[in-house]
Design an enzyme around this catalytic site. Structure first.
Site, PDB file in Angstrom:
ATOM      1  N   ASP A   1       0.889  -1.166   0.000  1.00 14.83           N
ATOM      2  CA  ASP A   1       0.000   0.000   0.000  1.00 14.83           C
ATOM      3  C   ASP A   1       0.926   1.214   0.000  1.00 14.83           C
ATOM      4  O   ASP A   1       1.590   1.501   1.002  1.00 14.83           O
ATOM      5  CB  ASP A   1      -0.890  -0.012   1.248  1.00 14.83           C
TER       6      ASP A   1
ATOM      7  N   LYS B   1      -0.911  15.220  -9.956  1.00 12.67           N
ATOM      8  CA  LYS B   1      -0.097  14.768 -11.095  1.00 12.67           C
ATOM      9  C   LYS B   1       0.916  15.857 -11.497  1.00 12.67           C
ATOM     10  O   LYS B   1       2.011  15.525 -11.969  1.00 12.67           O
ATOM     11  CB  LYS B   1      -0.984  14.365 -12.268  1.00 12.67           C
TER      12      LYS B   1
ATOM     13  N   TYR C   1      -6.830  16.056  -8.173  1.00 16.63           N
ATOM     14  CA  TYR C   1      -6.104  15.077  -8.994  1.00 16.63           C
ATOM     15  C   TYR C   1      -5.065  15.763  -9.877  1.00 16.63           C
ATOM     16  O   TYR C   1      -3.914  15.312  -9.977  1.00 16.63           O
ATOM     17  CB  TYR C   1      -7.117  14.308  -9.859  1.00 16.63           C
TER      18      TYR C   1
END
Ligand code: NAP
Length: 245
Positions: free
Chosen positions: A59, A167, A163
């Site tokens: 994880d 990135k 998001y």
């Protein structure tokens, strides 16, 4: 036989990348957040005759899990040739800049950014032992600052502040990593797999995981004269692949 660790490889893009690299003769450590899903995925690949696969529970958002995975792999090998930081999450849409909570940012950054930092640092010694180490950070064209600020871009009005920020941060980390490793045989690149149909986008993507896997595998298998420190998206630029940061 070259070896590769792919995070988040129990399904979707990571799983297909594992399949394609197995077909290319790599030994694959199939990273999976849950052992059960990883074992099932590995069984599927073995049933296709792709037997050089082992599951590694990892994880990426849990530093204890990353350390345990590093210890487990270190008991098996001293050399890792390729690391593909693929595990990622969107955090759910929409994510308007004035509405998305800092908690939502933290949750997504834990996997998409801090996870990549932890995993890369944990496995870098094994990668350094390879004569031709490769790191592929699975990014997104949505992480391009230039495209995000271009009214002509399809994501200009997309409310994906969490998001997209994650990135963009991953892209900057890729630049920094490639710079630090510039005088070594490493190749470090950020690759956009394209908008492909997976659970990630409730299968609204227009491309296939096969295309995405091929795009990622290409940068995992770069020759010594291949690029480093680049950000590529064949979806946006089918000719050279390069897109603006
Ligand atoms: P997906 O179908 O949602 O699969 C994501 C994978 O990442 C799953 O295996 C998931 O594990 C794993 N994962 C998530 N958080 C994790 C964590 N903390 N630790 C370990 N594994 C974790 O997504 P996908 O479409 O295959 O996306 C893969 C990568 O491509 C992501 O980095 C994504 O940002 C990027 N990408 C995707 C698209 C697209 O259109 N699909 C476009 C551009 C970029 P579980 O099964 O346990 O949840």
């Amino acid at each position: 036989m070259k070896s590769v660790l792919i995070t988040g490889a129990n399904k979707s893009i990571g799983f297909e990348t594992a399949r394609q690299l197995l077909q290319q003769g790599y030994h694959v450590y199939l990273g999976s957040r849950t052992l059960e899903n990883g074992l099932k995925a590995a069984e599927q690949l073995k049933s296709e005759g792709l037997t050089e696969v082992e599951t590694l529970q990892i994880d990426v958002s849990d530093s204890a899990s990353v350390k345990a995975a590093r210890a487990e792999l270190g008991n098996k090998i001293n050399v890792l040739d390729v690391l593909i930081n693929n595990a990622g999450m969107s955090g759910g849409m929409p994510q308007a800049a004035l509405e998305a909570s800092s908690e939502a940012f933290r949750r997504v950054f834990d996997t998409n950014v801090f996870g990549v930092v932890d995993v890369t640092q944990a496995f870098i010694d094994l990668l350094r032992n390879s004569p031709a180490p490769r790191i592929v950070n699975v990014s997104s064209s949505q992480g391009s600052l230039t495209l995000a600020n271009d009214p002509a871009n399809k994501y200009y009005r997309h409310k994906g502040s969490v998001y997209q920020s994650s990135k963009a941060a991953l892209n900057m980390y890729t630049i920094q990593l490639a710079y630090e490793l510039r005088d070594t045989p490493f190749k470090v690149n950020a690759v956009d797999p394209g908008f492909v149909a997976t659970d990630f986008n409730n299968h609204r993507g227009t491309g296939t995981v096969q295309e995405a896997g091929t795009r990622i595998a290409k940068y995992a298998m770069l020759n010594a004269d291949g690029p480093t420190g680049t950000f590529v998206s064949e979806e946006h630029n089918p000719e050279t692949g390069e897109i603006p940061w």
